[in-house]
Design a protein around this motif. Structure first.
Motif, PDB file in Angstrom:
ATOM      1  N   UNK A 131      -4.907  -4.339  11.958  1.00  0.00           N
ATOM      2  CA  UNK A 131      -4.013  -3.315  11.424  1.00  0.00           C
ATOM      3  C   UNK A 131      -3.919  -3.462   9.910  1.00  0.00           C
ATOM      4  N   UNK A 132      -4.550  -2.553   9.180  1.00  0.00           N
ATOM      5  CA  UNK A 132      -4.538  -2.631   7.715  1.00  0.00           C
ATOM      6  C   UNK A 132      -3.191  -2.251   7.122  1.00  0.00           C
ATOM      7  N   UNK A 133      -2.316  -1.633   7.904  1.00  0.00           N
ATOM      8  CA  UNK A 133      -1.033  -1.184   7.361  1.00  0.00           C
ATOM      9  C   UNK A 133      -0.071  -2.347   7.090  1.00  0.00           C
ATOM     10  N   UNK A 134      -0.369  -3.546   7.588  1.00  0.00           N
ATOM     11  CA  UNK A 134       0.528  -4.682   7.352  1.00  0.00           C
ATOM     12  C   UNK A 134       0.170  -5.425   6.063  1.00  0.00           C
ATOM     13  N   UNK A 164       5.742  -8.250   3.518  1.00  0.00           N
ATOM     14  CA  UNK A 164       6.802  -9.058   4.128  1.00  0.00           C
ATOM     15  C   UNK A 164       7.327  -8.370   5.385  1.00  0.00           C
ATOM     16  N   UNK A 165       7.575  -9.194   6.400  1.00  0.00           N
ATOM     17  CA  UNK A 165       8.100  -8.630   7.649  1.00  0.00           C
ATOM     18  C   UNK A 165       9.595  -8.422   7.502  1.00  0.00           C
ATOM     19  N   UNK A 166      10.046  -7.304   7.985  1.00  0.00           N
ATOM     20  CA  UNK A 166      11.469  -7.007   7.920  1.00  0.00           C
ATOM     21  C   UNK A 166      12.073  -7.257   9.290  1.00  0.00           C
ATOM     22  N   UNK A 167      12.916  -8.278   9.336  1.00  0.00           N
ATOM     23  CA  UNK A 167      13.589  -8.577  10.586  1.00  0.00           C
ATOM     24  C   UNK A 167      14.795  -7.659  10.701  1.00  0.00           C
ATOM     25  N   UNK A 168      15.072  -7.182  11.888  1.00  0.00           N
ATOM     26  CA  UNK A 168      16.235  -6.299  12.033  1.00  0.00           C
ATOM     27  C   UNK A 168      17.505  -7.052  11.688  1.00  0.00           C
ATOM     28  N   UNK A 169      18.234  -6.507  10.758  1.00  0.00           N
ATOM     29  CA  UNK A 169      19.477  -7.159  10.340  1.00  0.00           C
ATOM     30  C   UNK A 169      20.648  -6.568  11.123  1.00  0.00           C
TER      31      UNK A 169
END
Length: 124
Positions: A82-85, A103-108
Motif C-alpha cells: 500500500x503506497x498510501x501509507x 505516522x499512524x494515527x491512533x484513535x484518541x
C-alpha cells in the motif's frame, strides 16, 4: 381537391432543393467550433513537434533505464502493498532519497466537556 393536391405536389418539388441545401450547410455553432479547433491545432503544432523531438531524443535512454531498473522496480512494487501509507520521497542534500512511512494515527478518546445546565425553568 385536385387543385390543392396539384399545388402541394408542385410546392414540395420546389422546396426539396432548398431543404437539401440547408442540410449541407453548417450551423454557426459548427462553424465556430471548427474555427476554434483549427486555431487550437495551429497554436499547439510547434509544441507537439518539440515534444516529438524530445521523445526521439530521450527514447533510447528511457529504454536503457527501463531495461536496467525494471526488474528492481518490479521487486520493490511487489514488496510494498500500500503506497498510501508512505510520505512522498525526499532527496537529501547528499543525494540520498528517503521515503518515510506516514505516522499512524491512533484513535484518541473524545474530549469530555463540562456542560453547564442553567438552573430554573426553561422555555422550549
Amino acid at each position: 381537391m385536385k387543385r390543392i393536391l396539384l399545388i402541394s405536389t408542385i410546392s414540395m418539388f420546389l422546396a426539396a432543393p432548398s431543404m437539401a441545401q440547408e442540410d449541407s450547410e453548417k450551423s454557426l455553432m459548427e462553424q465556430g467550433a471548427e474555427l476554434f479547433f483549427e486555431g487550437l491545432r495551429k497554436e499547439m503544432e510547434p509544441a507537439l513537434e518539440n515534444l516529438l523531438g524530445l521523445a526521439e531524443e530521450l527514447g533510447p535512454a528511457m529504454q536503457s533505464f527501463l531495461q536496467q531498473m525494471g526488474p528492481a522496480l518490479a521487486e520493490l512494487a511487489a514488496e510494498v502493498k500500500d503506497w498510501s501509507v508512505y510520505e512522498p520521497p525526499e532527496i537529501l542534500h547528499n543525494g540520498d532519497i528517503i521515503i518515510r512511512r506516514k505516522p499512524t494515527q491512533e484513535p484518541s478518546e473524545p474530549e469530555k466537556r463540562d456542560i453547564e445546565v442553567p438552573e430554573g425553568p426553561t422555555d422550549i
